[in-house]
Design a protein around this motif. Sequence first.
Motif, PDB file in Angstrom:
ATOM      1  N   GLY A   1       0.799  -1.215   0.000  1.00 54.06           N
ATOM      2  CA  GLY A   1       0.000   0.000   0.000  1.00 54.06           C
ATOM      3  C   GLY A   1       0.831   1.263   0.000  1.00 54.06           C
ATOM      4  N   PHE A   2       2.130   1.142   0.307  1.00 53.62           N
ATOM      5  CA  PHE A   2       3.031   2.285   0.282  1.00 53.62           C
ATOM      6  C   PHE A   2       3.840   2.288  -1.015  1.00 53.62           C
ATOM      7  CE2 PHE A   2       2.231   1.858   4.795  1.00 53.62           C
ATOM      8  CZ  PHE A   2       2.227   3.162   5.264  1.00 53.62           C
ATOM      9  N   SER A   3       4.238   3.466  -1.454  1.00 54.46           N
ATOM     10  CA  SER A   3       5.099   3.584  -2.616  1.00 54.46           C
ATOM     11  C   SER A   3       6.111   4.689  -2.366  1.00 54.46           C
ATOM     12  CB  SER A   3       4.286   3.895  -3.882  1.00 54.46           C
ATOM     13  OG  SER A   3       3.631   5.149  -3.754  1.00 54.46           O
ATOM     14  N   SER A   4       7.203   4.666  -3.145  1.00 59.97           N
ATOM     15  CA  SER A   4       8.247   5.670  -2.977  1.00 59.97           C
ATOM     16  C   SER A   4       8.648   6.240  -4.327  1.00 59.97           C
ATOM     17  CB  SER A   4       9.468   5.068  -2.271  1.00 59.97           C
ATOM     18  OG  SER A   4      10.019   4.001  -3.026  1.00 59.97           O
TER      19      SER A   4
ATOM     20  N   PHE B   1      -5.935  -2.015   6.539  1.00 57.53           N
ATOM     21  CA  PHE B   1      -4.497  -2.222   6.607  1.00 57.53           C
ATOM     22  C   PHE B   1      -4.189  -2.966   7.893  1.00 57.53           C
ATOM     23  CE2 PHE B   1      -0.127  -1.238   7.650  1.00 57.53           C
ATOM     24  CZ  PHE B   1       0.518  -1.247   6.413  1.00 57.53           C
ATOM     25  N   GLY B   2      -3.537  -4.126   7.756  1.00 57.88           N
ATOM     26  CA  GLY B   2      -3.250  -4.923   8.945  1.00 57.88           C
ATOM     27  C   GLY B   2      -2.051  -5.815   8.752  1.00 57.88           C
ATOM     28  N   GLN B   3      -2.050  -6.935   9.457  1.00 60.31           N
ATOM     29  CA  GLN B   3      -0.896  -7.822   9.449  1.00 60.31           C
ATOM     30  C   GLN B   3      -0.596  -8.392   8.067  1.00 60.31           C
ATOM     31  OE1 GLN B   3       1.247  -8.234  12.004  1.00 60.31           O
ATOM     32  NE2 GLN B   3      -0.015  -6.615  12.925  1.00 60.31           N
ATOM     33  N   GLU B   4      -1.625  -8.583   7.260  1.00 59.97           N
ATOM     34  CA  GLU B   4      -1.401  -9.130   5.910  1.00 59.97           C
ATOM     35  C   GLU B   4      -0.501  -8.216   5.095  1.00 59.97           C
ATOM     36  OE1 GLU B   4      -3.960 -10.454   1.941  1.00 59.97           O
ATOM     37  OE2 GLU B   4      -4.988  -9.998   3.842  1.00 59.97           O
ATOM     38  N   GLN B   5      -0.664  -6.911   5.265  1.00 59.83           N
ATOM     39  CA  GLN B   5       0.134  -5.947   4.511  1.00 59.83           C
ATOM     40  C   GLN B   5       1.571  -5.856   5.034  1.00 59.83           C
ATOM     41  OE1 GLN B   5      -3.156  -5.315   5.371  1.00 59.83           O
ATOM     42  NE2 GLN B   5      -3.726  -5.730   3.241  1.00 59.83           N
ATOM     43  N   LEU B   6       1.807  -6.416   6.225  1.00 57.22           N
ATOM     44  CA  LEU B   6       3.136  -6.333   6.835  1.00 57.22           C
ATOM     45  C   LEU B   6       3.943  -7.609   6.675  1.00 57.22           C
ATOM     46  CD1 LEU B   6       2.099  -4.633  10.204  1.00 57.22           C
ATOM     47  CD2 LEU B   6       3.193  -3.522   8.251  1.00 57.22           C
ATOM     48  N   LEU B   7       3.322  -8.662   6.104  1.00 56.82           N
ATOM     49  CA  LEU B   7       3.990  -9.966   6.038  1.00 56.82           C
ATOM     50  C   LEU B   7       5.316  -9.913   5.298  1.00 56.82           C
ATOM     51  CD1 LEU B   7       0.992 -12.414   5.428  1.00 56.82           C
ATOM     52  CD2 LEU B   7       2.345 -12.116   7.519  1.00 56.82           C
ATOM     53  N   ALA B   8       5.345  -9.229   4.164  1.00 56.93           N
ATOM     54  CA  ALA B   8       6.573  -9.172   3.378  1.00 56.93           C
ATOM     55  C   ALA B   8       7.690  -8.478   4.144  1.00 56.93           C
ATOM     56  CB  ALA B   8       6.326  -8.457   2.053  1.00 56.93           C
ATOM     57  N   MET B   9       7.323  -7.489   4.958  1.00 60.54           N
ATOM     58  CA  MET B   9       8.338  -6.782   5.729  1.00 60.54           C
ATOM     59  C   MET B   9       8.865  -7.650   6.869  1.00 60.54           C
ATOM     60  SD  MET B   9       8.357  -4.284   3.793  1.00 60.54           S
ATOM     61  CE  MET B   9       9.699  -3.391   4.579  1.00 60.54           C
ATOM     62  N   GLU B  10       8.040  -8.541   7.391  1.00 58.97           N
ATOM     63  CA  GLU B  10       8.521  -9.482   8.400  1.00 58.97           C
ATOM     64  C   GLU B  10       9.575 -10.399   7.806  1.00 58.97           C
ATOM     65  OE1 GLU B  10       7.927 -10.050  11.850  1.00 58.97           O
ATOM     66  OE2 GLU B  10       7.326  -7.957  11.543  1.00 58.97           O
ATOM     67  N   ASP B  11       9.417 -10.757   6.529  1.00 57.73           N
ATOM     68  CA  ASP B  11      10.408 -11.598   5.861  1.00 57.73           C
ATOM     69  C   ASP B  11      11.751 -10.900   5.742  1.00 57.73           C
ATOM     70  OD1 ASP B  11       8.780 -13.779   5.555  1.00 57.73           O
ATOM     71  OD2 ASP B  11       8.132 -13.258   3.525  1.00 57.73           O
TER      72      ASP B  11
END
Length: 588
Positions: free
Chosen positions: A39-42, A436-446
Amino acid sequence: MVSSRNIKILTISLGTILLFSNCKKIEPGRDGELFLPDGFSSVVVIDSIPETVRHMDVTEDNILYAKLRNSKEDGTIAAIQDTDGNGEANIIQKFGENNEPQRWSYATAMRIYNGYIYFSSDLVVYRQKLTPGSLVPEGEVEVVLTDDHEHGKHEHIAKPVAFDGKGNMYVPFGAPSNACQDPKRTPGIPGMDPCPQLEDHGGIWKFDANKLGQTQKDGVKYATGIRSVVAMSWNPADDELYVLMHGRDDLLRLWPDKYSPWESALLPSEEFMKVTEGSNFGWPYCYYDQIKGKKVLAPEYGGDGEIIGRCSEFEDPIIGFPGHWAPNDLVFYQGDQFPKRYKNGAFIAFHGSTNRSPYPQSGYFIGFVPFKDGKPSGDVEVFADGFAGVDPLVSVRDAIYRPMGIAFGPDGDMYISDSVKGKIWKVTFNGDRNNFGQEQLLAMEDRKKLSHIRTPDEIKDNLISGGLVGGPKAYQTYCSACHQRDGKGAPGRFPPLTGTDWVTGDKERLINVVLRGMEGSIKVGDEVYNGMMPQHGFLSDKEIAEVLTFIRTNFGNEASAIDESEVAESREKLQQSGETGPIQVQTE
């Protein structure tokens, strides 16, 4: 007044930067992709600023002010603006008289308060009134605070600033040593007890933000026992000051009988502190061990990594991050563009380690700590990653970028600066705020599984295979933390060991540098280095000869060997002359 000769305007369009003063064209990169939560972009605001960037802040009319680290003739500050709304800067204006005493490239602060930009060099905090409708402030540059202590080569001299909204300004006076030893950074030497440096260093002082011409005596010591601070911010949610301390170094080099290379790579913690008036966090007597979850006695004061002793008297951090991650900026999010979970949370720029050898360097990312009711409500998350561009990261010089500063615009957008090339990114949320929740953060946990973030395995992640003896062993134990495993050094701090006459030239001079240490700045190639070289006279003549022969015949060097007898002769000359203090050098 700001001199017009120090102002240069750059216009960015169609992929080029046109510098009107000399019509030099630069082709900036346009790849702004960082690893971010879903959901974020740079986007890249500007590809590079040669002077590189430290801290930043943004005005209500979306002008980004960036403090330049290595000030040159163009000025000491960059005003950056995007007038066409595509995220990329199309106006950059550098300004500021280049007469700041930036002898050691520690220019740091850039904060907006009460209609002024406050910024700092090594020893001075300045301010300048913002001018509505103008990129460049038109008023006088005013001196708010001067560090008037005598400085030879002072460690931890950065001057970040924070404001409480009640007219007070907070400034750290960093400790002038690693652990209050005399001589500094010498194996086996106990720390001074009590540490006299705590009288006017190693803490945070409070000043009147609107009073000019102050020195330290005009302030009030707000907190003590804090070694070195670059990341500091006032949290409006609970109306308290928060800082992140750079923990002490050299556990292995100074105390090889007490600490393993693995322990020295991970310890001590980089402490995230809630600082209230009268706080004492225990430097130099103690350090926080984030693995054990407790503060323990420093080896300079009789500690062995287990003893608590007097450390029960001092305050603990709210979080202990792994050692040497170098937290260099801290900002609490007050905007509404990001999902609600980020509101009032802490964003931290982990600049990254230089001294984790023989393990991979670590950090180099933007972290996020959620807060609730004035307290951390979860572990640190990886918010933005991909700066280093390589994993594992063997040497700090292998990192393409290093995150340094964080700022937020009035619309809630996030800006991130880099200290290697002066790149600046803008991060925007484009997703669904309500889902926006844990699903959106999974890749960052990796991302936490990568070697520049995870805790290294003591055996598998050791980059040096097999036993070392002689020069290579001495180099790894005493030299690699600063000069790096590959001899490339660390930008601005520790010089490389290749391509320099300091290494391959005069043998006696090189031996004396090892025996006596060195303070000041030297130039290697086009770069000036300001790190302190500790004396290593405690090593035997044989050990010094072996390690110097090793560096003179490795890292691309092809100089002659150094014999044990040459070291003995130099040592005897120094003893006869009484010259035992560090060699003083200064590159203009």
